[in-house]
Write a protein that holds these residues in place. Structure first.
Motif, PDB file in Angstrom:
ATOM      1  N   CYS A 145      16.518 -48.353 -22.675  1.00  0.00           N
ATOM      2  CA  CYS A 145      16.575 -47.026 -22.746  1.00  0.00           C
ATOM      3  C   CYS A 145      16.043 -47.208 -24.401  1.00  0.00           C
ATOM      4  O   CYS A 145      16.413 -45.915 -24.425  1.00  0.00           O
ATOM      5  CB  CYS A 145      17.352 -46.550 -22.660  1.00  0.00           C
ATOM      6  N   VAL A 183      17.471 -41.559 -18.686  1.00  0.00           N
ATOM      7  CA  VAL A 183      17.422 -39.486 -18.104  1.00  0.00           C
ATOM      8  C   VAL A 183      18.983 -39.382 -17.573  1.00  0.00           C
ATOM      9  O   VAL A 183      20.286 -39.295 -17.617  1.00  0.00           O
ATOM     10  CB  VAL A 183      16.704 -38.086 -18.470  1.00  0.00           C
ATOM     11  N   GLU A 184      18.478 -39.989 -16.584  1.00  0.00           N
ATOM     12  CA  GLU A 184      19.586 -40.320 -15.232  1.00  0.00           C
ATOM     13  C   GLU A 184      20.935 -41.188 -16.120  1.00  0.00           C
ATOM     14  O   GLU A 184      22.064 -40.582 -16.043  1.00  0.00           O
ATOM     15  CB  GLU A 184      18.918 -40.777 -13.799  1.00  0.00           C
ATOM     16  N   ASP A 227      12.416 -41.499 -16.324  1.00  0.00           N
ATOM     17  CA  ASP A 227      13.160 -40.363 -15.785  1.00  0.00           C
ATOM     18  C   ASP A 227      14.129 -41.427 -15.634  1.00  0.00           C
ATOM     19  O   ASP A 227      15.749 -41.010 -15.597  1.00  0.00           O
ATOM     20  CB  ASP A 227      12.701 -40.839 -14.430  1.00  0.00           C
ATOM     21  N   ARG A 228      14.388 -42.652 -15.201  1.00  0.00           N
ATOM     22  CA  ARG A 228      15.756 -43.783 -15.069  1.00  0.00           C
ATOM     23  C   ARG A 228      16.913 -43.076 -16.107  1.00  0.00           C
ATOM     24  O   ARG A 228      17.832 -43.299 -16.624  1.00  0.00           O
ATOM     25  CB  ARG A 228      14.893 -44.709 -14.874  1.00  0.00           C
TER      26      ARG A 228
END
Length: 229
Positions: free
Chosen positions: A103, A39-40, A36-37
């Motif tokens: 990431c 993607v943010e 999620d991080r």
């Protein structure tokens, strides 16, 4: 109708899958990132890339969360202070080293080809804070790869500031490495070790006033390079 039951996976395959999951979790935990991080961060990077400011010679900024403007509005991030028509390729948590980001390989050398254009007059490369915990060999290898890619272009490398969140020794080591390599490849270098910035509560990211100060320091150097070219 014959019903086919799934065959049990061999123990070796299950162990291998477990190792992959564990390794991925370890990387995310190390960098404070997760699916999620990431993607943010990607969404914020995309939003920042859509903000093009100014007019005149094209300037490309490649950087980390400072260039994106983490914790402030995009139009408060330091690149808006630069002269020229400024585009930004930033990604929070990234750096010169391939392993700086949790990431994936979002190193500057990997990202640069997608943003460079034949019309790019000057490339400003900002960063280094996310390389403070990386091996020197990885930092140097990533920086060399980027500078070779930018060979023939006007380049300004902007080093990391001495933030309260990092030790002076960690930042100074990165600063010295980047300054040496910039000299080897004929790029200009701007040390930010003495920059008097103000920070957000995390003691890492500049607040709006800190971004203004950072941007004005870099802008003076960019202006000099654009007028002398």
């Amino acid at each position: 109708m014959t019903r086919h039951h799934p065959r049990p996976r061999p123990l070796a395959a299950l162990l291998a899958l477990g190792l992959v999951v564990a390794a991925t979790a370890l990387v995310w935990a190390r960098a404070g990132a997760g699916p999620d991080r990431c993607v943010e961060r990607a969404e914020r990077a995309e939003q920042r890339s859509e903000l093009v400011t100014g007019t005149g010679p094209e300037v490309l900024v490649i950087g980390d969360s400072y260039s994106v403007g983490a914790g402030v509005q995009p139009d408060q991030s330091w690149p808006v202070r630069l002269p020229g028509r400024v585009r930004v390729d930033g990604f929070s948590g990234s750096g010169f080293s391939a392993g700086a980001s949790g990431c994936g390989d979002l190193s500057y050398a990997t990202r640069a080809p997608r943003s460079l254009r034949t019309t790019t007059r000057l490339v400003v490369v900002e960063g280094g804070l996310n390389d403070t915990d990386q091996p020197v060999a990885d930092l140097e290898g990533g920086a060399r790869r980027l500078l070779r890619l930018l060979d023939g272009r006007r380049v300004l490398v902007v080093g990391p500031p001495a933030t309260p969140d990092r030790t002076w020794g960690e930042v100074a080591r990165v600063d010295a490495t980047l300054q040496r390599l910039a000299g080897e490849y004929g790029a200009s270098y701007l040390s930010m070790l003495d920059a008097d910035l103000t920070y957000q509560d995390d003691d890492l990211h500049p607040d709006p006033a800190g971004h203004r100060e950072f941007g004005d320091i870099v802008a003076a150097q960019v202006e000099a390079m654009l007028t002398s070219s």
